[in-house]
Design a protein around this motif. Structure first.
Motif, PDB file in Angstrom:
ATOM      1  N   ASN A  15      44.456  51.539  46.082  1.00  0.00           N
ATOM      2  CA  ASN A  15      45.337  50.369  45.940  1.00  0.00           C
ATOM      3  C   ASN A  15      45.131  49.655  44.605  1.00  0.00           C
ATOM      4  N   GLY A  16      45.023  50.440  43.529  1.00  0.00           N
ATOM      5  CA  GLY A  16      44.883  49.861  42.197  1.00  0.00           C
ATOM      6  C   GLY A  16      43.514  49.284  41.902  1.00  0.00           C
ATOM      7  N   LYS A  17      42.532  49.600  42.747  1.00  0.00           N
ATOM      8  CA  LYS A  17      41.188  49.035  42.565  1.00  0.00           C
ATOM      9  C   LYS A  17      40.130  50.131  42.612  1.00  0.00           C
ATOM     10  N   LEU A  18      39.086  49.897  41.821  1.00  0.00           N
ATOM     11  CA  LEU A  18      37.886  50.717  41.930  1.00  0.00           C
ATOM     12  C   LEU A  18      37.047  50.128  43.051  1.00  0.00           C
ATOM     13  N   ALA A  19      36.094  50.872  43.563  1.00  0.00           N
ATOM     14  CA  ALA A  19      35.234  50.378  44.648  1.00  0.00           C
ATOM     15  C   ALA A  19      34.483  49.127  44.213  1.00  0.00           C
ATOM     16  N   SER A  20      34.226  48.239  45.145  1.00  0.00           N
ATOM     17  CA  SER A  20      33.426  47.058  44.859  1.00  0.00           C
ATOM     18  C   SER A  20      31.979  47.459  44.632  1.00  0.00           C
ATOM     19  N   CYS A  21      31.253  46.615  43.932  1.00  0.00           N
ATOM     20  CA  CYS A  21      29.821  46.857  43.744  1.00  0.00           C
ATOM     21  C   CYS A  21      29.087  46.557  45.044  1.00  0.00           C
ATOM     22  N   PRO A  22      27.992  47.272  45.285  1.00  0.00           N
ATOM     23  CA  PRO A  22      27.140  46.917  46.427  1.00  0.00           C
ATOM     24  C   PRO A  22      26.397  45.611  46.119  1.00  0.00           C
ATOM     25  N   ASN A  23      25.623  45.113  47.044  1.00  0.00           N
ATOM     26  CA  ASN A  23      24.894  43.861  46.827  1.00  0.00           C
ATOM     27  C   ASN A  23      23.798  43.980  45.786  1.00  0.00           C
ATOM     28  N   SER A  24      23.301  45.195  45.553  1.00  0.00           N
ATOM     29  CA  SER A  24      22.210  45.384  44.593  1.00  0.00           C
ATOM     30  C   SER A  24      22.677  45.046  43.176  1.00  0.00           C
ATOM     31  N   PRO A  25      21.744  44.620  42.313  1.00  0.00           N
ATOM     32  CA  PRO A  25      22.123  44.185  40.964  1.00  0.00           C
ATOM     33  C   PRO A  25      22.346  45.323  39.968  1.00  0.00           C
ATOM     34  N   ASN A  26      22.368  46.572  40.430  1.00  0.00           N
ATOM     35  CA  ASN A  26      22.466  47.705  39.503  1.00  0.00           C
ATOM     36  C   ASN A  26      23.896  48.236  39.369  1.00  0.00           C
ATOM     37  N   VAL A  28      27.992  47.012  37.686  1.00  0.00           N
ATOM     38  CA  VAL A  28      28.939  46.063  37.094  1.00  0.00           C
ATOM     39  C   VAL A  28      30.345  46.594  37.313  1.00  0.00           C
ATOM     40  N   SER A  29      31.293  45.671  37.468  1.00  0.00           N
ATOM     41  CA  SER A  29      32.686  46.065  37.657  1.00  0.00           C
ATOM     42  C   SER A  29      33.599  44.980  37.126  1.00  0.00           C
ATOM     43  N   SER A  30      34.664  45.402  36.465  1.00  0.00           N
ATOM     44  CA  SER A  30      35.634  44.437  35.954  1.00  0.00           C
ATOM     45  C   SER A  30      36.522  43.903  37.073  1.00  0.00           C
ATOM     46  N   GLN A  31      36.422  44.477  38.263  1.00  0.00           N
ATOM     47  CA  GLN A  31      37.244  44.016  39.377  1.00  0.00           C
ATOM     48  C   GLN A  31      36.435  43.275  40.436  1.00  0.00           C
ATOM     49  N   ASN A  32      35.154  43.028  40.176  1.00  0.00           N
ATOM     50  CA  ASN A  32      34.329  42.219  41.074  1.00  0.00           C
ATOM     51  C   ASN A  32      34.429  40.761  40.652  1.00  0.00           C
ATOM     52  N   ALA A  33      34.501  39.865  41.598  1.00  0.00           N
ATOM     53  CA  ALA A  33      34.665  38.451  41.280  1.00  0.00           C
ATOM     54  C   ALA A  33      33.337  37.733  41.066  1.00  0.00           C
ATOM     55  N   ASP A  34      32.256  38.200  41.705  1.00  0.00           N
ATOM     56  CA  ASP A  34      30.990  37.458  41.611  1.00  0.00           C
ATOM     57  C   ASP A  34      30.336  37.664  40.249  1.00  0.00           C
ATOM     58  N   ALA A  35      29.687  36.616  39.769  1.00  0.00           N
ATOM     59  CA  ALA A  35      29.153  36.580  38.404  1.00  0.00           C
ATOM     60  C   ALA A  35      28.110  37.663  38.130  1.00  0.00           C
ATOM     61  N   VAL A 103      36.738  48.887  34.626  1.00  0.00           N
ATOM     62  CA  VAL A 103      35.513  49.678  34.575  1.00  0.00           C
ATOM     63  C   VAL A 103      34.617  49.389  35.767  1.00  0.00           C
ATOM     64  N   ARG A 104      33.844  50.395  36.145  1.00  0.00           N
ATOM     65  CA  ARG A 104      32.796  50.230  37.158  1.00  0.00           C
ATOM     66  C   ARG A 104      31.669  51.164  36.782  1.00  0.00           C
ATOM     67  N   SER A 105      30.464  50.626  36.685  1.00  0.00           N
ATOM     68  CA  SER A 105      29.289  51.415  36.338  1.00  0.00           C
ATOM     69  C   SER A 105      28.190  51.061  37.319  1.00  0.00           C
ATOM     70  N   LEU A 114      17.728  47.153  35.131  1.00  0.00           N
ATOM     71  CA  LEU A 114      17.283  46.503  33.896  1.00  0.00           C
ATOM     72  C   LEU A 114      18.442  46.274  32.924  1.00  0.00           C
ATOM     73  N   GLY A 115      19.641  46.096  33.464  1.00  0.00           N
ATOM     74  CA  GLY A 115      20.810  45.800  32.633  1.00  0.00           C
ATOM     75  C   GLY A 115      21.458  47.006  31.970  1.00  0.00           C
ATOM     76  N   VAL A 116      21.037  48.211  32.349  1.00  0.00           N
ATOM     77  CA  VAL A 116      21.531  49.427  31.694  1.00  0.00           C
ATOM     78  C   VAL A 116      23.041  49.613  31.882  1.00  0.00           C
ATOM     79  N   ASN A 117      23.548  49.393  33.086  1.00  0.00           N
ATOM     80  CA  ASN A 117      24.983  49.597  33.328  1.00  0.00           C
ATOM     81  C   ASN A 117      25.826  48.635  32.504  1.00  0.00           C
ATOM     82  N   ARG A 118      25.424  47.369  32.460  1.00  0.00           N
ATOM     83  CA  ARG A 118      26.152  46.373  31.664  1.00  0.00           C
ATOM     84  C   ARG A 118      26.099  46.734  30.175  1.00  0.00           C
TER      85      ARG A 118
END
Length: 129
Positions: A15-26, A28-35, A103-105, A114-118
């Motif tokens: 539906n025009g979206k990539l999968a949401s990120c899981p709760n873990s901090p590893n 990043v996604s341009s379609q996730n709303a949380d900071a 994007v989603r990584s 350690l911030g590698v995906n971002r």
């Protein structure tokens, strides 16, 4: 390749979206709303077709990278870490309506990356300009 993990089954566009990120901090996604997961989509000034061609060239120029799936509006690549062979799943979706590349990584294993995906997305953003 001890730490490769299994390829996720939730990749791709739905539906025009990539999968949401899981709760873990590893992840990043341009379609996730949380900071903690939010990252800006990639922008381009060329045609959409040229942008995706340029993006593919950039991905192929990066070390330990393999493009797994590609279509005219979607690229999925695996990035492998140098030391232990951890695999990150990285997706790019050419959103023609918004004229950006979403994007989603995400890391397959572990909690922190350690911030590698971002950092990877920001490196690709810099090269795409």
């Amino acid at each position: 390749m001890v730490f490769a993990g299994k390829r996720p089954n939730n990749l791709g566009i739905s539906n025009g979206k990539l999968a949401s990120c899981p709760n873990s901090p590893n992840c990043v996604s341009s379609q996730n709303a949380d900071a903690s997961h939010k990252i800006a989509p990639l922008t381009f000034t060329s045609t959409p077709e040229q942008a995706i061609t340029n993006l593919k060239k950039i991905i192929q120029s990066l070390p330990r990278t393999k493009i797994i799936t590609e279509s005219k509006d979607y690229l999925y690549a695996e990035f492998k870490s140098a030391l232990l062979g951890f695999v990150d799943d990285v997706e790019f979706y050419l959103d023609r309506n918004a004229n950006v590349i979403q994007v989603r990584s995400a890391s397959r294993l572990g909690q922190s990356d350690l911030g590698v995906n971002r950092q990877r997305i920001e490196t690709i953003r810099d090269k795409l300009k």
